[in-house]
Write a protein that holds these residues in place. Sequence first.
Motif, PDB file in Angstrom:
ATOM      1  N   ASN A  22      61.897   1.400   9.473  1.00 41.59           N
ATOM      2  CA  ASN A  22      63.421   1.515   9.575  1.00 41.59           C
ATOM      3  C   ASN A  22      63.774   1.637  11.125  1.00 41.59           C
ATOM      4  OD1 ASN A  22      65.674   3.143  10.175  1.00 41.59           O
ATOM      5  ND2 ASN A  22      65.805   3.349   7.429  1.00 41.59           N
ATOM      6  N   PRO A  23      64.601   0.513  11.585  1.00 43.63           N
ATOM      7  CA  PRO A  23      64.715   0.827  13.209  1.00 43.63           C
ATOM      8  C   PRO A  23      65.360   2.146  13.497  1.00 43.63           C
ATOM      9  CG  PRO A  23      65.496  -1.361  12.135  1.00 43.63           C
ATOM     10  CD  PRO A  23      65.108  -0.280  10.877  1.00 43.63           C
ATOM     11  N   ARG A  24      66.211   2.700  13.017  1.00 46.91           N
ATOM     12  CA  ARG A  24      66.867   3.842  13.221  1.00 46.91           C
ATOM     13  C   ARG A  24      65.797   5.194  13.011  1.00 46.91           C
ATOM     14  NH1 ARG A  24      70.831   6.293  16.128  1.00 46.91           N
ATOM     15  NH2 ARG A  24      71.500   8.357  15.249  1.00 46.91           N
ATOM     16  N   THR A  25      65.015   5.152  12.044  1.00 44.27           N
ATOM     17  CA  THR A  25      63.705   6.154  12.092  1.00 44.27           C
ATOM     18  C   THR A  25      63.209   5.926  13.449  1.00 44.27           C
ATOM     19  OG1 THR A  25      63.684   6.094   9.554  1.00 44.27           O
ATOM     20  CG2 THR A  25      61.893   6.948  10.673  1.00 44.27           C
ATOM     21  N   LYS A  26      62.591   4.916  13.620  1.00 47.65           N
ATOM     22  CA  LYS A  26      61.714   4.298  14.724  1.00 47.65           C
ATOM     23  C   LYS A  26      62.507   5.045  16.267  1.00 47.65           C
ATOM     24  CE  LYS A  26      60.595   0.542  17.839  1.00 47.65           C
ATOM     25  NZ  LYS A  26      60.630  -0.958  17.753  1.00 47.65           N
ATOM     26  N   PHE A  27      63.775   4.784  16.245  1.00 45.67           N
ATOM     27  CA  PHE A  27      64.428   5.092  17.517  1.00 45.67           C
ATOM     28  C   PHE A  27      64.607   6.709  17.538  1.00 45.67           C
ATOM     29  CE2 PHE A  27      68.946   6.794  19.093  1.00 45.67           C
ATOM     30  CZ  PHE A  27      68.680   6.335  20.333  1.00 45.67           C
ATOM     31  N   LEU A  28      64.886   7.438  16.313  1.00 49.16           N
ATOM     32  CA  LEU A  28      65.007   8.820  16.433  1.00 49.16           C
ATOM     33  C   LEU A  28      63.878   9.539  16.776  1.00 49.16           C
ATOM     34  CD1 LEU A  28      67.254   9.547  13.235  1.00 49.16           C
ATOM     35  CD2 LEU A  28      67.942   9.628  15.621  1.00 49.16           C
ATOM     36  N   LEU A  29      62.459   9.081  16.258  1.00 50.74           N
ATOM     37  CA  LEU A  29      61.307   9.676  16.534  1.00 50.74           C
ATOM     38  C   LEU A  29      60.824   9.400  17.884  1.00 50.74           C
ATOM     39  CD1 LEU A  29      59.370   8.753  13.138  1.00 50.74           C
ATOM     40  CD2 LEU A  29      60.308  11.043  13.928  1.00 50.74           C
ATOM     41  N   GLN A  30      61.110   8.400  18.398  1.00 53.16           N
ATOM     42  CA  GLN A  30      60.646   7.915  19.935  1.00 53.16           C
ATOM     43  C   GLN A  30      61.396   8.789  20.617  1.00 53.16           C
ATOM     44  OE1 GLN A  30      60.944   3.643  19.789  1.00 53.16           O
ATOM     45  NE2 GLN A  30      58.639   3.415  19.621  1.00 53.16           N
ATOM     46  N   GLU A  31      62.685   8.924  20.501  1.00 47.10           N
ATOM     47  CA  GLU A  31      63.505   9.771  21.452  1.00 47.10           C
ATOM     48  C   GLU A  31      63.323  11.312  21.281  1.00 47.10           C
ATOM     49  OE1 GLU A  31      65.534   8.567  23.742  1.00 47.10           O
ATOM     50  OE2 GLU A  31      64.659   6.730  23.221  1.00 47.10           O
ATOM     51  N   LEU A  32      62.886  11.797  20.004  1.00 45.06           N
ATOM     52  CA  LEU A  32      62.426  13.028  19.892  1.00 45.06           C
ATOM     53  C   LEU A  32      61.377  13.458  20.681  1.00 45.06           C
ATOM     54  CD1 LEU A  32      62.593  15.699  18.283  1.00 45.06           C
ATOM     55  CD2 LEU A  32      61.300  14.849  16.590  1.00 45.06           C
ATOM     56  N   VAL A  33      60.132  12.631  20.712  1.00 44.57           N
ATOM     57  CA  VAL A  33      58.941  12.466  21.191  1.00 44.57           C
ATOM     58  C   VAL A  33      59.284  12.715  22.752  1.00 44.57           C
ATOM     59  CG1 VAL A  33      56.983  11.616  21.865  1.00 44.57           C
ATOM     60  CG2 VAL A  33      57.590  11.549  19.355  1.00 44.57           C
ATOM     61  N   LYS A  34      60.090  11.770  23.263  1.00 45.58           N
ATOM     62  CA  LYS A  34      60.310  11.923  24.624  1.00 45.58           C
ATOM     63  C   LYS A  34      61.038  13.190  25.246  1.00 45.58           C
ATOM     64  CE  LYS A  34      61.165   6.827  24.732  1.00 45.58           C
ATOM     65  NZ  LYS A  34      62.527   5.742  25.058  1.00 45.58           N
ATOM     66  N   SER A  35      61.990  13.696  24.414  1.00 44.77           N
ATOM     67  CA  SER A  35      62.596  14.814  24.852  1.00 44.77           C
ATOM     68  C   SER A  35      61.536  16.169  24.570  1.00 44.77           C
ATOM     69  CB  SER A  35      63.943  15.005  23.643  1.00 44.77           C
ATOM     70  OG  SER A  35      64.647  14.284  24.081  1.00 44.77           O
ATOM     71  N   LEU A  36      60.996  15.957  23.698  1.00 41.29           N
ATOM     72  CA  LEU A  36      60.103  17.172  23.690  1.00 41.29           C
ATOM     73  C   LEU A  36      59.023  17.313  24.786  1.00 41.29           C
ATOM     74  CD1 LEU A  36      59.422  17.291  19.411  1.00 41.29           C
ATOM     75  CD2 LEU A  36      60.538  19.268  21.097  1.00 41.29           C
ATOM     76  N   HIS A  37      58.281  16.172  25.038  1.00 46.01           N
ATOM     77  CA  HIS A  37      57.200  15.910  25.761  1.00 46.01           C
ATOM     78  C   HIS A  37      57.914  16.651  27.037  1.00 46.01           C
ATOM     79  CE1 HIS A  37      53.917  13.486  23.987  1.00 46.01           C
ATOM     80  NE2 HIS A  37      54.686  14.310  22.819  1.00 46.01           N
ATOM     81  N   ASP A  38      59.162  15.769  27.539  1.00 48.74           N
ATOM     82  CA  ASP A  38      59.927  16.191  28.794  1.00 48.74           C
ATOM     83  C   ASP A  38      60.093  17.580  28.745  1.00 48.74           C
ATOM     84  OD1 ASP A  38      60.046  13.806  29.616  1.00 48.74           O
ATOM     85  OD2 ASP A  38      61.970  13.505  28.988  1.00 48.74           O
ATOM     86  N   TYR A  39      60.330  18.351  27.699  1.00 46.92           N
ATOM     87  CA  TYR A  39      60.447  20.023  27.821  1.00 46.92           C
ATOM     88  C   TYR A  39      59.173  20.625  28.091  1.00 46.92           C
ATOM     89  CZ  TYR A  39      61.454  24.548  25.945  1.00 46.92           C
ATOM     90  OH  TYR A  39      61.569  26.181  25.833  1.00 46.92           O
ATOM     91  N   VAL A  40      58.004  20.105  27.396  1.00 47.17           N
ATOM     92  CA  VAL A  40      56.817  20.755  27.789  1.00 47.17           C
ATOM     93  C   VAL A  40      56.436  20.888  29.189  1.00 47.17           C
ATOM     94  CG1 VAL A  40      54.362  20.550  27.309  1.00 47.17           C
ATOM     95  CG2 VAL A  40      55.963  20.500  25.389  1.00 47.17           C
ATOM     96  N   ARG A  41      56.553  19.617  29.613  1.00 47.97           N
ATOM     97  CA  ARG A  41      56.285  19.350  31.146  1.00 47.97           C
ATOM     98  C   ARG A  41      57.084  20.087  32.193  1.00 47.97           C
ATOM     99  NH1 ARG A  41      54.657  13.949  29.559  1.00 47.97           N
ATOM    100  NH2 ARG A  41      56.724  13.255  29.274  1.00 47.97           N
ATOM    101  N   LYS A  42      58.315  20.150  31.844  1.00 45.93           N
ATOM    102  CA  LYS A  42      59.540  20.822  32.530  1.00 45.93           C
ATOM    103  C   LYS A  42      59.328  22.226  32.656  1.00 45.93           C
ATOM    104  CE  LYS A  42      63.389  17.557  32.308  1.00 45.93           C
ATOM    105  NZ  LYS A  42      64.722  17.099  31.823  1.00 45.93           N
ATOM    106  N   THR A  43      58.802  22.745  31.634  1.00 45.02           N
ATOM    107  CA  THR A  43      58.709  24.356  31.393  1.00 45.02           C
ATOM    108  C   THR A  43      57.258  24.741  31.699  1.00 45.02           C
ATOM    109  OG1 THR A  43      58.335  23.961  29.048  1.00 45.02           O
ATOM    110  CG2 THR A  43      60.595  24.459  29.868  1.00 45.02           C
ATOM    111  N   ASP A  44      56.395  23.918  31.788  1.00 47.60           N
ATOM    112  CA  ASP A  44      54.895  24.136  31.891  1.00 47.60           C
ATOM    113  C   ASP A  44      54.449  25.137  30.935  1.00 47.60           C
ATOM    114  OD1 ASP A  44      54.121  22.757  34.097  1.00 47.60           O
ATOM    115  OD2 ASP A  44      54.871  24.671  35.388  1.00 47.60           O
TER     116      ASP A  44
END
Length: 305
Positions: A22-44
């Motif tokens: 499902n293209p929408r599922t793919k998009f949502l999961l990929q964007e979620l991963v990017k945001s979560l990983h950015d949060y982990v890096r920004k906050t150490d």
Amino acid sequence: MTQFNEAQLTEAVVASFEHASNPRTKFLLQELVKSLHDYVRKTDLTFDEWAAAIDFLTRTGQKCSDTRQEFILLSDVLGVSMLVDAVNHRERGGATETTVLGPFYVGEHKVMPHGTDISEKLAGEKMFVQARVTDVSGAPLAGAAVDVWHADDEGLYDSQRPGYQSEGPSSRARFMTDSDGRFFFRTVLPRSYPIPTDGPVGAMVLQTRPHAMRPAHVHFLVDAKGHEPLVTHVFISGDDYLDSDVVFGVKDELIAQVERRTDPVMPDGKLATTPWHLMTYDFRMKPGAGVAPKPLGATAAEAAE
């Protein structure tokens, strides 16, 4: 060879969803991963903080039941519920503003005659609610289903009380609009109240904010054929918490001037034995389609019906 380190890990996880059907599922999961990983890096983020977050989410899930949705409450206090609502209702075109459903909607309510006292057995100051449902041009919408529910004089919803399962609902009902789009009912004046603080979400709020309060309001879910379902509140003017609602749900248009009256007769012609309050509000429906919310705990198939 891929090295799952800080520099390459995000890219690898995003790529792992590349074959989602499902293209929408793919998009949502990929964007979620990017945001979560950015949060982990920004906050150490530390191991202890990560473990605390996992424990918090676990306890949030454990607090959920058929009559309580702690994850919705979490979404509410983080402003996510109102943000999802906002991005899905950007263009109102003169229709009434929307706001959060909240965690205490328990599904379709019993249809009651106009003028019913939906809080008959409860203590509190009496209130008469008269309202009208129209399209955006002001033409009345007959036969619209209007679910109403609100907290009582102590700031509690019926589903929060121990006797809810055996005693049944109170301060909630469904009304069908008449030929002029009108409906009216009696109830008690709701009070401002704290969100539930006996769970992990409430504990977080108490530790981080000045208060956990919501301003007094009545919930309305309006469902009219040929129009988008409307989920909204009507707030009571003058409440101390209108400018600091813990779930960020207040909009100026949704604040009603609720008048204290001493008239011996209410608008429906029945005698008033004590002073009472009058709430008047008109709901303007946006043309379109949609599905009204289902009860808490409804399955995906039920929600799609």
